[in-house]
Scaffold this active site. Structure first.
Site, short mmCIF file in Angstrom:
data_model
loop_
_atom_site.label_atom_id
_atom_site.label_comp_id
_atom_site.label_asym_id
_atom_site.label_seq_id
_atom_site.Cartn_x
_atom_site.Cartn_y
_atom_site.Cartn_z
N ARG A 108 -16.31 -0.64 -0.28
CA ARG A 108 -15.45 -0.02 -0.24
C ARG A 108 -15.74 0.92 0.30
O ARG A 108 -16.21 1.61 -0.11
CB ARG A 108 -14.83 0.50 -1.82
CG ARG A 108 -14.55 1.16 -1.95
CD ARG A 108 -14.08 0.94 -3.86
NE ARG A 108 -13.31 0.04 -4.49
CZ ARG A 108 -12.20 0.02 -5.01
NH1 ARG A 108 -12.15 0.93 -6.54
NH2 ARG A 108 -11.90 -0.75 -5.50
N GLN A 138 -7.53 -7.58 -3.32
CA GLN A 138 -6.71 -7.35 -4.87
C GLN A 138 -5.44 -8.46 -4.43
O GLN A 138 -4.85 -8.53 -5.49
CB GLN A 138 -6.71 -6.07 -4.74
CG GLN A 138 -5.22 -5.59 -5.64
CD GLN A 138 -5.55 -5.48 -7.40
OE1 GLN A 138 -6.55 -4.91 -7.66
NE2 GLN A 138 -4.98 -6.29 -8.02
N ASP A 223 1.90 0.52 -8.16
CA ASP A 223 0.37 1.04 -8.18
C ASP A 223 -0.07 2.94 -8.45
O ASP A 223 1.42 3.44 -8.30
CB ASP A 223 0.03 0.52 -6.57
CG ASP A 223 -2.12 1.63 -6.32
OD1 ASP A 223 -2.36 1.74 -7.91
OD2 ASP A 223 -1.96 1.32 -5.59
N CYS A 264 -2.50 -3.15 -10.12
CA CYS A 264 -3.81 -3.37 -9.78
C CYS A 264 -4.54 -2.93 -10.58
O CYS A 264 -5.72 -3.29 -11.17
CB CYS A 264 -3.70 -3.21 -8.09
SG CYS A 264 -3.71 -1.28 -8.11
N ARG A 292 -9.41 -11.19 -10.85
CA ARG A 292 -10.28 -10.71 -9.47
C ARG A 292 -11.64 -11.78 -9.95
O ARG A 292 -12.17 -12.00 -8.53
CB ARG A 292 -10.65 -9.04 -9.46
CG ARG A 292 -9.77 -8.42 -9.69
CD ARG A 292 -8.92 -8.03 -7.84
NE ARG A 292 -9.78 -7.78 -7.32
CZ ARG A 292 -10.48 -6.44 -7.13
NH1 ARG A 292 -9.70 -5.06 -7.57
NH2 ARG A 292 -11.54 -6.37 -5.93
N1 CP Z 1 -8.17 -2.90 -9.02
C1 CP Z 1 -9.08 -1.65 -8.50
O1 CP Z 1 -9.82 -2.36 -7.44
O2 CP Z 1 -10.09 -1.78 -9.18
P1 CP Z 1 -11.29 -0.75 -9.15
O3 CP Z 1 -10.64 0.37 -8.27
O4 CP Z 1 -11.77 -0.59 -10.85
O5 CP Z 1 -12.29 -1.48 -8.66
N1 NVA Z 2 -4.11 2.36 -4.40
C1 NVA Z 2 -5.33 3.36 -5.39
C2 NVA Z 2 -6.24 1.41 -5.63
C3 NVA Z 2 -7.38 1.30 -6.47
C4 NVA Z 2 -7.29 -0.25 -7.11
C5 NVA Z 2 -6.00 3.26 -4.53
O1 NVA Z 2 -6.40 3.26 -3.50
O2 NVA Z 2 -7.10 4.53 -5.33
#
Ligand code: CP
Ligand code: NVA
Length: 310
Positions: A108, A138, A223, A264, A292
């Site tokens: 991430r 997601q 979101d 999400c 998920r």
């Molecule tokens: N939706 C999602 O990716 O949640 P997290 O940021 O908690 O992993």
């Molecule tokens: N758009 C949000 C999604 C989190 C799962 C972000 O990037 O923070």
């Protein structure tokens, strides 16, 4: 000839419709297997997955960690402070080092290029667990959830209301296109998707700032208005987005009493979605979050376990 195997899971643009649908079917098989037999086959016994994070997470981290465990493998978490991807060490070096320890890397990141670099320099499969550009895990889950609830998704319509330029909207468009869904992106001016992303999504997408666009849809999706990494823009965004809140009024404007609500998560309740809607009868937020786990397991079983897509 079966469905060609994937080597990484970086972005949905790289997947054919059949590969995407194969992952959906595999997720369903693994979910059913665990439900009916109490456990999955340990197809990843002896395999390990590095979980590399530059940003916080609940769902992504836990579902990958538990997904590996359910399949007999092992996952280890690497915090942002620990690795310092891009500051302490380059993505290219991190990838080459981790490839000697683990059978896969889930990352991430902020810059999507870091995901691309990890895949280019590593020798193990790389999975995008969210970048500033996209969130393909997601979107796989989202379509899996919609498929479970609605059945065949061909010609169903999903409206995404909010920041149409963010990672979740980008991946949702691409995913919806792979199962023949229509997409309406309803965003304030200045927060609409990049036209190239819309064009390359492969979906029937309409983009508008007009909330009338929710009329007749099967699913309303939203979101956060301020994504991770955009915190400095929070006040500016809070001044623009409130008319786009997913509340009972907006849900009623669909004119569809069966319309479903997705998010999400994490949600900024009281901003992009109200408690009444998030906790109301149309909401499928928690089954969506739980899925998920099953979607990640499909990605892992295929990339690390060599389970073919069918
Ligand atoms: N939706 C999602 O990716 O949640 P997290 O940021 O908690 O992993
Ligand atoms: N758009 C949000 C999604 C989190 C799962 C972000 O990037 O923070």
């Amino acid at each position: 000839m079966g469905i060609p195997a994937l080597t990484h899971f970086l972005d949905l643009a790289a997947l054919s419709d059949e590969q995407f649908r194969g992952l959906l079917r595999l997720a369903k098989r693994l979910k059913d297997e665990r439900r009916t037999r109490g456990a999955n086959q340990p197809i990843l016994a002896g395999k390990s997955l590095a979980l590399l994070f530059q940003k916080p997470s609940l769902r992504t981290r836990v579902s990958f960690e538990m997904g590996m465990q359910h399949l007999g493998g092992y996952a280890f978490y690497l915090s942002p402070a620990e690795v310092g991807l891009g500051s302490r060490e380059s993505a290219a070096d991190v990838a080459r080092v981790l490839s000697g320890y683990a059978d896969g890397i889930m990352a991430r990141v902020f810059a999507h290029q870091d995901i691309v670099d990890l895949a280019e320099w590593g020798t193990v499969p790389v999975i995008n667990g969210l970048s500033d550009f996209s969130h393909p895990c997601q979107a796989l889950t989202d379509i899996f959830t919609a498929w479970e609830v609605l059945g065949d998704l061909e010609d169903r319509t999903i409206a995404y209301v909010g920041d149409g330029a963010n990672n979740v909207a980008t991946s949702l468009m691409m995913a919806a296109g792979k199962v023949g869904m229509n997409v309406r992106i309803i965003s304030p001016v200045g927060y609409m998707p990049d036209p190239t992303v819309v064009e390359n999504s492969g979906a029937e997408v309409s983009v508008t700032d007009d909330l009338e666009g929710v009329g007749g849809v099967d699913i309303l999706y939203t979101d956060v208005w301020t994504s991770m990494g955009q915190e400095a823009e929070r006040d500016e965004r809070l001044a623009v987005f409130p008319p786009y809140q997913l509340n009972t009024g907006l849900l009623a404007r669909t004119g569809n009493p069966q319309a479903l609500v997705m998010h999400c998560l994490p949600a900024h309740r009281g901003e992009e979605i109200t408690d009444e809607v998030a906790d109301g009868p149309a909401s499928i937020l928690f089954p969506q979050a739980h899925n998920r786990l099953h979607a990640q397991k499909a990605i892992l079983a295929h990339l690390l376990g060599g389970v073919p897509l069918e």
